[in-house]
Design a protein around this motif. Structure first.
Motif, PDB file in Angstrom:
ATOM      1  N   ALA A 165      45.021  24.651  -4.555  1.00  0.00           N
ATOM      2  CA  ALA A 165      43.743  24.000  -4.274  1.00  0.00           C
ATOM      3  C   ALA A 165      43.102  23.384  -5.519  1.00  0.00           C
ATOM      4  N   PRO A 166      43.039  24.090  -6.670  1.00  0.00           N
ATOM      5  CA  PRO A 166      42.433  23.469  -7.851  1.00  0.00           C
ATOM      6  C   PRO A 166      43.109  22.168  -8.266  1.00  0.00           C
ATOM      7  N   THR A 167      44.442  22.147  -8.229  1.00  0.00           N
ATOM      8  CA  THR A 167      45.169  20.933  -8.599  1.00  0.00           C
ATOM      9  C   THR A 167      44.815  19.784  -7.656  1.00  0.00           C
ATOM     10  N   LEU A 168      44.712  20.074  -6.370  1.00  0.00           N
ATOM     11  CA  LEU A 168      44.388  19.038  -5.404  1.00  0.00           C
ATOM     12  C   LEU A 168      42.955  18.534  -5.576  1.00  0.00           C
ATOM     13  N   PHE A 169      42.026  19.439  -5.900  1.00  0.00           N
ATOM     14  CA  PHE A 169      40.644  19.018  -6.132  1.00  0.00           C
ATOM     15  C   PHE A 169      40.551  18.067  -7.321  1.00  0.00           C
ATOM     16  N   VAL A 170      41.288  18.398  -8.395  1.00  0.00           N
ATOM     17  CA  VAL A 170      41.246  17.567  -9.596  1.00  0.00           C
ATOM     18  C   VAL A 170      41.928  16.217  -9.353  1.00  0.00           C
ATOM     19  N   ASP A 171      43.091  16.258  -8.682  1.00  0.00           N
ATOM     20  CA  ASP A 171      43.881  15.039  -8.514  1.00  0.00           C
ATOM     21  C   ASP A 171      43.330  14.112  -7.434  1.00  0.00           C
ATOM     22  N   ARG A 172      42.846  14.676  -6.320  1.00  0.00           N
ATOM     23  CA  ARG A 172      42.445  13.851  -5.185  1.00  0.00           C
ATOM     24  C   ARG A 172      40.938  13.776  -4.980  1.00  0.00           C
ATOM     25  N   GLY A 173      40.209  14.656  -5.670  1.00  0.00           N
ATOM     26  CA  GLY A 173      38.762  14.612  -5.568  1.00  0.00           C
ATOM     27  C   GLY A 173      38.225  15.455  -4.427  1.00  0.00           C
ATOM     28  N   ALA A 174      36.930  15.773  -4.526  1.00  0.00           N
ATOM     29  CA  ALA A 174      36.315  16.630  -3.519  1.00  0.00           C
ATOM     30  C   ALA A 174      36.126  15.918  -2.188  1.00  0.00           C
ATOM     31  N   GLY A 175      36.283  14.570  -2.160  1.00  0.00           N
ATOM     32  CA  GLY A 175      36.117  13.837  -0.913  1.00  0.00           C
ATOM     33  C   GLY A 175      37.361  13.802  -0.043  1.00  0.00           C
ATOM     34  N   ALA A 176      38.496  14.244  -0.569  1.00  0.00           N
ATOM     35  CA  ALA A 176      39.738  14.227   0.199  1.00  0.00           C
ATOM     36  C   ALA A 176      39.822  15.462   1.101  1.00  0.00           C
ATOM     37  N   TRP A 177      40.614  15.343   2.165  1.00  0.00           N
ATOM     38  CA  TRP A 177      40.725  16.459   3.122  1.00  0.00           C
ATOM     39  C   TRP A 177      41.726  17.512   2.667  1.00  0.00           C
ATOM     40  N   ALA A 178      42.759  17.104   1.906  1.00  0.00           N
ATOM     41  CA  ALA A 178      43.838  18.031   1.553  1.00  0.00           C
ATOM     42  C   ALA A 178      43.355  19.245   0.763  1.00  0.00           C
ATOM     43  N   PRO A 179      42.555  19.066  -0.312  1.00  0.00           N
ATOM     44  CA  PRO A 179      42.138  20.261  -1.064  1.00  0.00           C
ATOM     45  C   PRO A 179      41.309  21.230  -0.240  1.00  0.00           C
ATOM     46  N   TRP A 180      40.435  20.687   0.635  1.00  0.00           N
ATOM     47  CA  TRP A 180      39.616  21.573   1.463  1.00  0.00           C
ATOM     48  C   TRP A 180      40.464  22.304   2.496  1.00  0.00           C
ATOM     49  N   THR A 181      41.490  21.643   3.006  1.00  0.00           N
ATOM     50  CA  THR A 181      42.386  22.295   3.964  1.00  0.00           C
ATOM     51  C   THR A 181      43.129  23.453   3.313  1.00  0.00           C
ATOM     52  N   VAL A 182      43.658  23.201   2.108  1.00  0.00           N
ATOM     53  CA  VAL A 182      44.379  24.255   1.392  1.00  0.00           C
ATOM     54  C   VAL A 182      43.438  25.397   1.028  1.00  0.00           C
ATOM     55  N   LEU A 183      42.206  25.044   0.600  1.00  0.00           N
ATOM     56  CA  LEU A 183      41.224  26.084   0.272  1.00  0.00           C
ATOM     57  C   LEU A 183      40.888  26.929   1.492  1.00  0.00           C
ATOM     58  N   ALA A 184      40.693  26.268   2.639  1.00  0.00           N
ATOM     59  CA  ALA A 184      40.396  27.004   3.873  1.00  0.00           C
ATOM     60  C   ALA A 184      41.564  27.914   4.259  1.00  0.00           C
ATOM     61  N   ALA A 185      42.795  27.414   4.070  1.00  0.00           N
ATOM     62  CA  ALA A 185      43.970  28.238   4.359  1.00  0.00           C
ATOM     63  C   ALA A 185      44.009  29.452   3.443  1.00  0.00           C
ATOM     64  N   GLY A 186      43.632  29.257   2.180  1.00  0.00           N
ATOM     65  CA  GLY A 186      43.607  30.376   1.251  1.00  0.00           C
ATOM     66  C   GLY A 186      42.576  31.425   1.636  1.00  0.00           C
ATOM     67  N   VAL A 187      41.387  30.969   2.036  1.00  0.00           N
ATOM     68  CA  VAL A 187      40.341  31.910   2.462  1.00  0.00           C
ATOM     69  C   VAL A 187      40.786  32.676   3.709  1.00  0.00           C
ATOM     70  N   ALA A 188      41.367  31.939   4.673  1.00  0.00           N
ATOM     71  CA  ALA A 188      41.853  32.593   5.892  1.00  0.00           C
ATOM     72  C   ALA A 188      42.959  33.593   5.567  1.00  0.00           C
ATOM     73  N   GLY A 189      43.862  33.201   4.655  1.00  0.00           N
ATOM     74  CA  GLY A 189      44.927  34.114   4.249  1.00  0.00           C
ATOM     75  C   GLY A 189      44.384  35.359   3.586  1.00  0.00           C
TER      76      GLY A 189
END
Length: 464
Positions: free
Chosen positions: A208-232
């Motif tokens: 998730a941190p890599t995706l936030f830095v590379d794609r920005g907080a406006g992209a869906w991918a980092p938030w999806t991965v973060l949500a998956a991490g929280v659920a996990g």
């Protein structure tokens, strides 16, 4: 012989990534690798390593720390030799993933086996200090030595250095450390579901941190991965609370020594990674220093990390383990605060911040790990060591995510542009201050919580 082998294990961990970083531009040119491919070459090791540490730590506590480490060292040697045959970025990513598996099998066991060699805490601190000093020396000389090698040899030669290191480690551990005794292990069934959930949670936390830095907080991918991490993480906790033989007994985390050590280690990881990220941007992008000048600018940190080993034992003996851990963790927070508030006023403040964080990390890296293992039963020490390393990996990733996200939100345009306007310069200064203070508050909260946990009543760990 045993300490030489364990030191070689930590040397591999520190030397490997620092050498690879130097080779990335050459790999990109010669292997025709895209930016995304290079990102995976650099990042897949950390993701696999961090994701599997806890699982392999639990396996080692069941089947033998020495045995798992020796298997991991063989795997490391084979993966390093396979580098000779690499011709495409995809093949290199696969080799780096296997290397991450080998690191997850070996690194947590190095602290657990060093802890097991001695019964007295002072000797444990000395042994751990020696091992970490060897590794940090490799971290310091790796980039310079790698640059010289690249001038006369193919980049594959750099990764082949792992082969003799693995051989030395295998020899030292095979001859210097006796097999684990039955009383030092436990035979609970492996919690496969817990291992899968734990690994998935940590992998998501590192991606998730890599995706936030590379794609920005406006992209869906980092938030999806973060949500998956929280659920996990939620599912992992529920699984471990209900399992008859959990992968990680969550009650052990409540032990004051364990929770305090993990909190201090996480604070150190947060501050070290965050400061390194922000200082690099300040020196090269804001002040316009070349990469060589920036490397010299980081020299105070390198000197403290390498030479500071001589001062760890006297300081710990004078202050005591618990007080040394608190003071060193506080120094890390202070260094981050200095850079956040005063770093823009000149290099002297940056150097002071680097020294404070490095000196604190040098001590807390040894003492926090020893305290965690002191608070655990003998048959859970590798799991404890894996928790220490995982806390550092995840907090480091979180630090880069926080800093990168704040910078992306407050800075207009691309931060890598050659020339900034006056407005962009002001935005950068504001962003680094906000990011630094946010990380300072988070690190301080971890230290405060750890201090509160250290004052809690302490129970003597059993062997169940």
């Amino acid at each position: 012989m045993a300490l030489a082998g364990l030191s070689a294990v930590f040397l591999f961990e520190m030397l490997d990534n620092s050498v690879l970083d130097v080779a990335l531009p050459t790999i990109g040119r010669q292997a025709h690798a895209s930016t995304t491919a290079l990102q995976w070459v650099a990042g897949v090791y950390a993701v696999v390593f961090g994701g599997l540490m806890l699982a392999f730590g639990a396996v080692a506590d069941r089947f033998g720390r020495r045995r798992v480490m020796l298997v991991g060292l063989v795997l490391l040697g084979v993966a390093s030799l396979a580098t000779v045959c690499v011709t495409t970025p995809g093949q290199l990513v696969a080799v780096r993933a296997v290397t991450g598996v080998a690191a997850a099998m070996t690194t947590p066991g190095s602290m657990a086996l060093a802890f097991r060699l001695f019964d007295e805490d002072g000797l444990r601190v000395r042994a751990t200090t020696l091992i970490s000093t060897v590794g940090l020396a490799g971290l310091a000389v790796g980039p310079t030595a790698g640059g010289f090698v690249l001038a006369v040899a193919p980049w594959q030669v750099l990764l082949l250095v792992n082969v003799p290191v693995a051989a030395l480690a295998f020899l030292g551990i095979r001859r210097g450390i006796a097999p684990d005794g039955a009383a030092e292990l436990h035979r609970d069934p492996v919690d496969v579901a817990g291992a899968v959930l734990g690994t998935a949670t940590i992998v998501a936390a590192l991606l998730a941190p890599t995706l936030f830095v590379d794609r920005g907080a406006g992209a869906w991918a980092p938030w999806t991965v973060l949500a998956a991490g929280v659920a996990g993480a939620v599912l992992f906790v529920l699984r471990e609370r209900s399992a008859r033989h959990p992968l990680l007994d969550l009650r052990l985390l409540a032990a004051p020594l364990v929770s305090t050590g993990l909190a201090f280690k996480a604070a150190a990881g947060l501050a070290t990674a965050g400061l390194g990220y922000l200082v690099t941007l300040r020196l090269q992008l804001d002040w316009g220093w070349s990469s060589g000048q920036a490397a010299l600018g980081m020299l105070p940190q390198v000197v403290v990390l390498v030479a500071g080993g001589a001062f760890v034992r006297p300081f710990v003996e004078r202050a005591g383990l618990e007080r040394a851990a608190l003071l060193s963790a506080s120094a890390v927070v202070a260094g981050l605060a200095v850079h956040s508030l005063l770093g823009g006023y000149g290099y002297g403040w940056v150097a002071l911040a680097l020294v404070l964080v490095a000196s604190g990390m040098r001590v807390v890296g040894v003492v926090a790990g020893v305290n965690v293992l002191r608070g655990l039963p003998e048959n859970r020490t590798t799991t404890g060591a894996a928790l220490v390393d995982t806390a550092s990996e995840v907090s480091s990733g979180a630090a880069v995510a926080v800093a990168g996200t704040v910078l992306a939100a407050l800075f207009t345009g691309s931060v890598a542009d050659a020339h900034w306007s006056a407005r962009q310069t002001a935005e950068f200064h504001r962003a680094t201050t906000v990011a630094g203070l946010a990380l300072t508050v988070l690190a301080a909260a971890l230290v405060a919580w750890g201090f509160a946990r250290a004052r809690a009543p302490r129970a003597t760990p059993g062997n169940g």
